[in-house]
Enzyme design. Structure first.
Site, PDB file in Angstrom:
ATOM      1  N   CYS A 189      48.680 -19.778  -0.446  1.00  0.00           N
ATOM      2  CA  CYS A 189      48.293 -21.193  -0.327  1.00  0.00           C
ATOM      3  C   CYS A 189      47.094 -21.546  -1.189  1.00  0.00           C
ATOM      4  O   CYS A 189      46.735 -22.714  -1.306  1.00  0.00           O
ATOM      5  CB  CYS A 189      48.008 -21.521   1.128  1.00  0.00           C
ATOM      6  SG  CYS A 189      49.352 -20.995   2.211  1.00  0.00           S
ATOM      7  N   CYS A 208      49.063 -28.317  13.620  1.00  0.00           N
ATOM      8  CA  CYS A 208      49.651 -27.663  12.437  1.00  0.00           C
ATOM      9  C   CYS A 208      49.860 -28.678  11.319  1.00  0.00           C
ATOM     10  O   CYS A 208      50.288 -29.804  11.569  1.00  0.00           O
ATOM     11  CB  CYS A 208      51.007 -27.060  12.780  1.00  0.00           C
ATOM     12  SG  CYS A 208      51.023 -26.033  14.270  1.00  0.00           S
ATOM     13  N   HIS A 259      50.359 -30.483   2.989  1.00  0.00           N
ATOM     14  CA  HIS A 259      50.052 -29.174   2.416  1.00  0.00           C
ATOM     15  C   HIS A 259      51.224 -28.640   1.570  1.00  0.00           C
ATOM     16  O   HIS A 259      51.950 -27.749   1.996  1.00  0.00           O
ATOM     17  CB  HIS A 259      49.715 -28.207   3.559  1.00  0.00           C
ATOM     18  CG  HIS A 259      49.322 -26.827   3.135  1.00  0.00           C
ATOM     19  ND1 HIS A 259      48.753 -26.535   1.913  1.00  0.00           N
ATOM     20  CD2 HIS A 259      49.430 -25.633   3.792  1.00  0.00           C
ATOM     21  CE1 HIS A 259      48.532 -25.215   1.834  1.00  0.00           C
ATOM     22  NE2 HIS A 259      48.935 -24.660   2.954  1.00  0.00           N
TER      23      HIS A 259
END
Lengths: 386, 386
Positions: free
Chosen positions: B84, B207, B334
């Site tokens: 990530c 999340c 994300h």
């Protein structure tokens, strides 16, 4: 800030059925550190090439994994990926980090475990280097892509399969003297022509094997080498990296690798040398045709005359411009994520005078690594006598 | 050689069902170039983060592909991968290339297309960032990994789910002002606690979502900016990147991200600043617990006190240390391969005074990006008023 090569190592190339990506890389890294007289804790930056580890072993984030297993948890770490040129990109990043003054010690390398999977799975994974939308979708995989390039080249310049085969004959012979080489037997033109056809005009012995292997090099700043009293003899004189269209169909000439021409031009300019100055070369002979295209892109032969190199002995160990004294990808093997640094390992050994196929007093060495069919290419010029 | 940020852009984050990796990145890159008043042909180096493109779309070699589609075929190009933190690694490579004096213009960025695949396929692909041999094999995927970290933290410091939820409440609110944010609605503590459980103690609103998106930044040398008359206001003051064990099980303390501590220490030292100097922060809140761990690793709060930030308003847009004014990963979204540069885009806009959640006169901004559960971390310090 001149970057020097303090230590290098490759594992045995071939089949490692009882090893893993992390183990194989760690073996190469620790051997390179030992060669440099340095320790894992000295590493400040770690750049590792790896191409199909996530596709085949469900393991990405390998930069951090390798830093962990090598014992360099404090180091900056990342994976670099430019298909088969992934490790060359890693080396280039390591050079930049040191030249930027951001680090004194960078471990660069690469690793690929390919044998554990079947040939179909490996072929499919490698096809990720091509254009999935325009090439893979049409059924093209890499033997077919290079076969197309060979067909155009052979047609344009009146070259036959015998001349391609001469590349394999030379590189197989070189491989027999290199203890890490995967292929340890010679071949001849007739055997290449009679080996099983893969994608016309390429036969099995025109193609590099599927290889497990890892390579690593320890790069240090000149100042650090002096302070630590390291015996470095080789420095990075300059590198170039360039790109081209991902898909073969977008190139005006299939028998020409423009990314290599551009990367070579930049590398020569930065190193302040010309093709005539180069004494020894490791280049990307994933297929026999690839070596012929490469020696032309690098300026060692005129366009259409590259086949002469292996046929006339000009690229032999004792020739005018020795190419792939290691055996190249064809005989040494091609663990794709490791290959670029594996080439640097071989060139470093040549410039240090400790290569199994030693050429006479080389001063300038060059490595050339191609990603995919030539959408990316890295050329690195190394200089001895540091 | 000071590196300046000449232009930045992110695409809309969210679902892009009719786009592709190459198209989405090209959109961000061309917008960043326009923001910089530069053209694709000006790009000398292109570093692109991408994490799961090969796993989901059978397309690796994306550095070259993106150079091709952006129109920078001559540029050096590569993909960087640190899970990530892939795009942050790309940015760091671009900074090094310029600081090394090897280039004047680097396009850095990242892209991820995640929506086209099902949630199971995305979860499996993302699990490649963990240790396949020791974590995935035991059935651990990322919500479970961060849930373990949260359990240890909450137990050690007596923190409840309400305090984790305050992070989501703050970031959701910030997201509603950011036009590119994926989530455009506020939430409250009760809604977070009542959202569907994912992995105890984390619920769905703890999340980050699954996101398609791309971001890009144009980095230039100070000299180039002057020569071309570019209006640059932000420079890269320093960056740090560090590693830790890949597997959670090898860490002495699950509720502490040591790679972040090390990366921050290096970045602060190189930038010549301390945590007290930082005016605005974008950090890696992939889960609510992650923001709490991060504000501690970065030195904004003592160990065990990070939860106070969102609860007491200290990390609000008008707070002592504004964190994730963009909405963060929780609300902005994300797209894993793009996130690191997406953070740099937001910080640059803050330092240039053109952010939708503008903080008052910021001079020093910081981005923090985590790979996996913290096996890698990149911290970048940016300075305004260039």
């Amino acid at each position: 800030m001149t970057v020097q090569i303090a230590g290098v190592a490759s594992t045995q190339f071939g089949e490692h059925p009882s090893s893993s990506t992390r183990e194989l890389f760690t073996d190469a890294a620790l051997a390179a550190l030992a060669d440099a007289s340095l320790s894992p804790g000295d590493i400040e930056e770690l750049y590792a090439g790896n191409f199909i580890g996530d596709l085949i072993d469900d393991q990405a984030h390998v930069g951090a994994m390798l830093a962990d297993y090598v014992g360099a948890r404090r180091a900056a770490s990342m994976r670099t990926e430019s298909a088969c040129a992934s490790a060359s990109s890693a080396a280039r990043c390591g050079v930049h980090a040191i030249e930027a003054g951001n680090a004194d010690v960078a471990l660069v390398g690469g690793v690929e475990m390919m044998h554990a999977s079947g040939i179909q799975e490996v072929t499919d994974a490698l096809a990720n280097a091509a254009d999935n939308e325009y090439e893979n979708a049409a059924g093209l995989t890499f033997p077919g892509i290079y076969a197309l390039m060979a067909q155009v080249y052979m047609d344009e310049f009146g070259v036959g399969h015998e001349e391609l085969a001469a590349v394999a004959v030379k590189n197989y012979e070189n491989g027999t003297a290199n203890p890490i080489a995967q292929r340890q037997e010679e071949t001849d033109v007739e055997s290449v022509l009679e080996s099983p056809p893969v994608a016309a005009p390429l036969h099995l012995q025109d193609c590099c094997p599927v290889t497990d292997g890892a390579s690593a090099a320890v790069l240090v700043s000149e100042e650090y080498a002096e302070d630590r009293g390291l015996e470095t003899e080789v420095s990075v004189a300059g590198s170039g990296q360039a790109s081209d269209s991902l898909a073969l169909q977008d190139r005006p000439d299939l028998a020409r690798t423009r990314a290599a021409e551009r990367a070579a031009e930049d590398a020569y300019e930065r190193a302040g040398v010309s093709p005539e100055d180069v004494d020894v070369v490791e280049l990307h002979d994933c297929f026999t045709i690839a070596e012929i295209l490469a020696v032309e892109s690098l300026g060692f032969f005129e366009r259409g005359e590259g086949a002469r190199g292996a046929v006339d002995g000009e690229t032999a160990v004792d020739g005018r411009i020795p190419v792939n004294t290691s055996g190249g990808l064809l005989a040494k093997g091609h663990p794709v994520g490791a290959t670029g640094v594996a080439q640097i390992v071989e060139i470093t050994k040549q410039l240090e005078g400790r290569h199994p196929n030693q050429v006479a007093d080389p001063r300038i060495g060059l490595s050339h690594t191609v990603g995919g069919s030539g959408a990316s290419c890295v050329v690195t010029v190394l200089e001895g006598g540091a």
